[in-house]
Design a protein around this motif. Structure first.
Motif, PDB file in Angstrom:
ATOM      1  N   THR B 104       0.832  -1.213   0.000  1.00  0.00           N
ATOM      2  CA  THR B 104       0.000   0.000   0.000  1.00  0.00           C
ATOM      3  C   THR B 104       0.860   1.252   0.000  1.00  0.00           C
ATOM      4  O   THR B 104       2.089   1.174   0.102  1.00  0.00           O
ATOM      5  N   ASP B 105       0.179   2.395  -0.058  1.00  0.00           N
ATOM      6  CA  ASP B 105       0.885   3.645   0.201  1.00  0.00           C
ATOM      7  C   ASP B 105       1.015   3.795   1.716  1.00  0.00           C
ATOM      8  O   ASP B 105       0.700   2.863   2.462  1.00  0.00           O
ATOM      9  N   ILE B 114      -1.393  -0.418  -3.745  1.00  0.00           N
ATOM     10  CA  ILE B 114      -0.735  -0.017  -4.976  1.00  0.00           C
ATOM     11  C   ILE B 114      -0.157  -1.215  -5.715  1.00  0.00           C
ATOM     12  O   ILE B 114       0.177  -1.131  -6.872  1.00  0.00           O
ATOM     13  N   ASP B 115      -0.082  -2.360  -5.030  1.00  0.00           N
ATOM     14  CA  ASP B 115       0.373  -3.563  -5.721  1.00  0.00           C
ATOM     15  C   ASP B 115      -0.004  -4.779  -4.873  1.00  0.00           C
ATOM     16  O   ASP B 115      -0.168  -4.653  -3.654  1.00  0.00           O
TER      17      ASP B 115
END
Lengths: 424, 424
Positions: B104-105, B114-115
Motif C-alpha cells: 500500500t501507500d 498499490i500492488d
C-alpha cells in the motif's frame, strides 16, 4: 549517553493505567539522557485468553497458527505503549519481532534465536525515537513464518536485542524488588541480593527461581551484558546480574551461599529391576532423549549381587511424565526391567553459591540442617556451585527455611552477626 | 478446478462456534475441487474493543500505532480459522496482509493498495493448502510499516487478491442473502437482485447501500472480476456483480430501476449570500478540497439580480461538517459571503438502474411518487444511471417506499405484473 534496554512483563502492562505508568517510567529514562529500547510482553491475561480461544476451535492447534495467534498479544501491548508515550509528547515506534530483526529457527512454540539484525531499531534510535519491541516473538529464517520463543521468551528477546545493540544494561522489570535469597513467601526473612554472578543466577534459574529464565541469563553471560532485575513499582536498585559481582561489592566477604531455590514442578520416575548389564542405562536414556524429554537428576542404586538387578531413578518435568512412561513401556521387553514407578509428590531444594568452591563443609552443614528439621533426602545432585536434594513435596518449605537459617541468610540473623561480631 | 476467493466479515467469525461453521463451509468448497483463498475480518467487536483501549491510553493515537494495534484483530481471527480448518483434517496457512503481498501507500488508517504480490499465497495453493489472509491490512511500500485500508478494507483485500491471483470468482459472505432492491428493514417487500452490473453496484454503494464498498466494486470492475455477494448462513445463490448482468439473464426484459438506495450519513451546508462573481464558487470548493473534505451534491441558486448575490448549498459526510465550517469561516472575509448554515437532518434517496438510459420518463415518475407521498425535494443530482434527491431525514422511509412501489419493485407487485400481463 547510555543505551538502555528495558523489559516489562505482562503484569506491568495489564491495563491502560499500568501502560500509562510504564510509559512515564520510559519517558523519564529517555529524559535522563538515555537512548531507550523497550521490550514488552502481552497484557496480563491476553495469552491465556488467546490459548482458550484456540482450544475452543481445535484441541491440537498447529504450532505455526498458534504462534500467529499468540503474537497478536504483544502487538496489542506494544502499540498501546507507543501511543501512551506519544501522548506524553515523546516519539515512539513499535516493532514486531520480525521488524526488529529477531531471526529464529523454525521450531514453533519454542524457537531459538539464531541472529538479531536490529537495523530498524537503530534507525529509530538515530532519529531520537523510543523503540518498542514485541517480546517473545521472531521470524523463522527459513520459512519466514512467525515464531514464538517459548518460556522466558520476552526476557530473552530483551537480552538478545541489548547484546546486538551493544546496550549498556538490560533492565528486567518485574513485580518484586529483585532476586531474593529465597522465595519471600516461604522465608519472610529472605533478603534481596544486590549483585550475583551469571553462573549463580543460571543455577538459581535452573533450580526453580522463576524471576529470570535460564536462557536469558545464558545469553547475557555469553555477551557479558549486565542485567538489572528491578521492580516496575519503585525506583529502588534491584539485583545486578554480572560477570564479577564482587568487583564493586561493599561486603567484606562473599557469602558462602547466595540463595536457596526450590522447584515443585518435577516428578520422579523409577525404573525397577533393570538387569545390571553394560548399556542398559544408556538404552533407557537414549529412549527418553529420542522422545525429547529433558532429564534432570539421575540416581542408580548399587546393584544387588543376589539378583543382578538394579533400580534407576530420574527426575523430569511432571508434564513430561506420561510421555516418558509411555516411551519406556515400549522398550520394557527389550531392556527387561520389571516395572515403572511414578511419583509427582516431590520437590527440589537447591543451595547456590560461588563461595562453595572454597568451603568444603557446605554439604555437611546443609544435610545436618535438613536432618534437624526432620526432612528426608531422596536424591542428591551437585555442581561446583550448587547442591540440590529431592525431598517430599510437603517438606519443601521446611527444607528451604532450614537451609536459609543454617547459612545465616535470614535478614535479622545478619544484623545479629554484625552486632555480635562473630567474625562470619 | 476453479480458484475461489472467499471473504468472511466480522459477524461471520464472531466466536468459536461461528469460526467452526465457516471452516466447514471453506472445507466444503475445497472438497468440491476448488483452490480456496479466504480473506477474513477481525472477530465481531474486536476492532471496537481495541479502539476503546487506544482511547484509554491516548485521546489522539498516532496513525502508525493505531494500525499496528488494529491489525492484531485479523491476526487473531485468521489464526483461529486456520486452526479450525486443520481440525477438520485440511491444511491451512494464515498470512498477514504483509505476508500476502498487499502493498500500500503510507496513509495510515486509509491506505490505498498499490500492488499485490501474492507469491506466498500461490506457493500455499500449489502445495494443496487453503490460504487464509488477513483483510483490511497491508504494508507500506516506502516505510515498511503496517497499514490499514480503512472502510471496506476487507472486501477490497479480497477483490484485490482475487484479481492478482486471476481467481474465477470473489465470494463476499455477509449476514443477508445478497443485494436487495431496497433495505428490507424499510421496504419489507424488497427482493434480492440476482445479477447487477458493476456500474449499478457502484452507484448503489456510493448512495448508501452498505453491503459492498464502492472501492471494492471499482477494483472488481477494473479487473472484470465477478463478485458473488451471499449469505454465510445459507447455500442459496446471492447477488452476482458482473460486467453484463443480462448475458445469462432469465428475465425477458431488464427492469428500468435495479434498486432504491438511501443514506442518512450526510449533512447539508449552505453558504449564504455569495457575491456572484467569477471564481467565488471555485474558491469555496478549493478551500474544502484543501481541507480534504469530500463534497457530494452541489446546488447553486440563480443569482438574485437585485443583490448580485447567490446561495451555494452542498452535501458532505456529517462527520466532516465541523471541519468544513471551520475552513470556510477562515475565508469568509476574502470571499465576502454573508453566513453559513448547517443541516444534518437530511437524507439522500437514490434510484439506480442501467435501464434509465433508455427510459426518459423515470425522473417524472420518481418525482410524482414523492409528491404523492408528501415528500419535499431539497436538492437533486443525476448521473446516467442514477437520480438522487435530498429530503428531510424523517421522510427517507416514505420516499424509499414510494419509489420502490412506483417502479414495480415490490415482490407482490412483480407477481401481480406477471399474472396481470401488463407487458412491463
Amino acid at each position: 549517553m547510555a543505551l538502555v534496554v528495558q523489559k516489562y512483563g505482562g503484569s506491568s502492562v495489564a491495563d491502560a493505567t499500568s501502560i500509562k505508568r510504564v510509559a512515564q517510567r520510559i519517558v523519564a529514562t529517555k529524559k535522563a539522557g538515555n537512548d531507550v529500547v523497550v521490550v514488552v510482553s502481552a497484557m496480563g491475561d491476553t495469552t491465556d485468553e488467546l490459548l482458550d480461544l484456540a482450544q475452543q476451535v481445535s484441541p491440537l492447534p498447529p504450532g505455526r497458527e498458534l504462534d500467529m495467534l499468540l503474537t497478536a498479544g504483544e502487538r496489542i501491548s506494544m502499540a498501546l505503549l507507543a501511543m501512551a508515550i506519544a501522548n506524553l509528547g515523546h516519539e515512539a515506534r513499535s516493532f514486531t519481532g520480525s521488524q526488529a530483526g529477531v531471526i529464529t529457527d523454525s521450531t514453533h512454540g519454542k524457537a531459538r534465536i539464531i541472529d538479531v539484525t536490529p537495523g530498524r531499531i537503530r534507525e529509530a534510535l538515530d532519529e531520537g525515537q523510543i523503540a518498542i519491541v514485541a517480546g517473545f516473538q521472531g521470524v523463522s529464517q527459513n520459512t519466514k513464518d512467525i515464531t514464538t520463543l517459548g518460556r522466558g521468551g520476552s526476557d530473552t528477546t530483551a537480552v538478545a536485542l541489548a547484546a546486538a545493540l551493544e546496550a549498556d544494561v538490560c533492565e528486567i522489570y518485574t513485580d518484586v524488588d529483585g532476586v531474593f535469597t529465597a522465595d519471600p513467601r516461604i522465608v519472610p526473612a529472605a533478603r534481596k541480593i544486590p549483585r550475583i554472578s551469571y553462573e549463580e543466577m543460571m543455577e538459581m534459574a535452573a533450580c526453580g527461581a522463576k524471576i529470570l529464565h535460564l536462557r536469558c541469563v545464558e545469553y547475557a553471560r555469553r555477551f557479558n551484558l549486565p542485567i538489572h532485575v528491578r521492580s516496575s513499582f519503585s525506583t529502588k536498585e534491584g539485583t545486578w546480574v554480572v560477570a564479577d559481582p564482587d568487583s564493586e561489592g561493599t561486603e567484606m566477604e562473599q557469602p558462602i551461599i547466595s540463595g536457596v531455590a526450590h522447584d515443585r514442578s518435577e516428578a520422579k520416575v523409577t525404573v525397577v529391576g533393570v538387569p545390571d548389564k553394560v548399556g542398559e542405562a544408556a538404552t533407557i536414556f537414549k529412549t527418553l532423549a529420542d522422545a525429547e524429554i529433558n532429564i534432570d537428576m539421575i540416581v542408580q542404586n548399587v546393584s544387588a549381587a543376589a539378583t543382578g538387578r538394579t533400580d534407576i531413578s530420574f527426575t523430569l518435568p511432571t508434564s513430561d511424565g506420561p510421555a516418558a512412561l509411555s516411551a519406556l513401556k515400549k522398550v520394557q521387553d527389550r531392556i527387561g526391567f520389571e516395572s515403572l514407578q511414578f511419583d509427582d509428590q516431590i520437590g527440589k531444594v537447591s543451595l547456590i553459591g560461588a563461595g562453595m568452591r572454597s568451603h568444603p563443609g557446605v554439604t555437611a552443614t546443609f544435610f545436618a540442617a535438613l536432618a534437624d528439621a526432620g526432612v528426608n533426602i531422596e536424591m542428591i545432585s551437585t555442581s561446583e556451585i550448587r547442591i540440590s536434594v529431592i525431598v517430599g513435596q510437603d517438606e519443601v518449605d521446611a527444607a528451604v527455611g532450614a537451609a536459609h537459617r543454617a547459612f545465616d541468610l535470614d535478614a535479622d540473623q545478619v544484623e545479629a552477626v554484625v552486632y555480635g561480631g562473630t567474625g562470619r
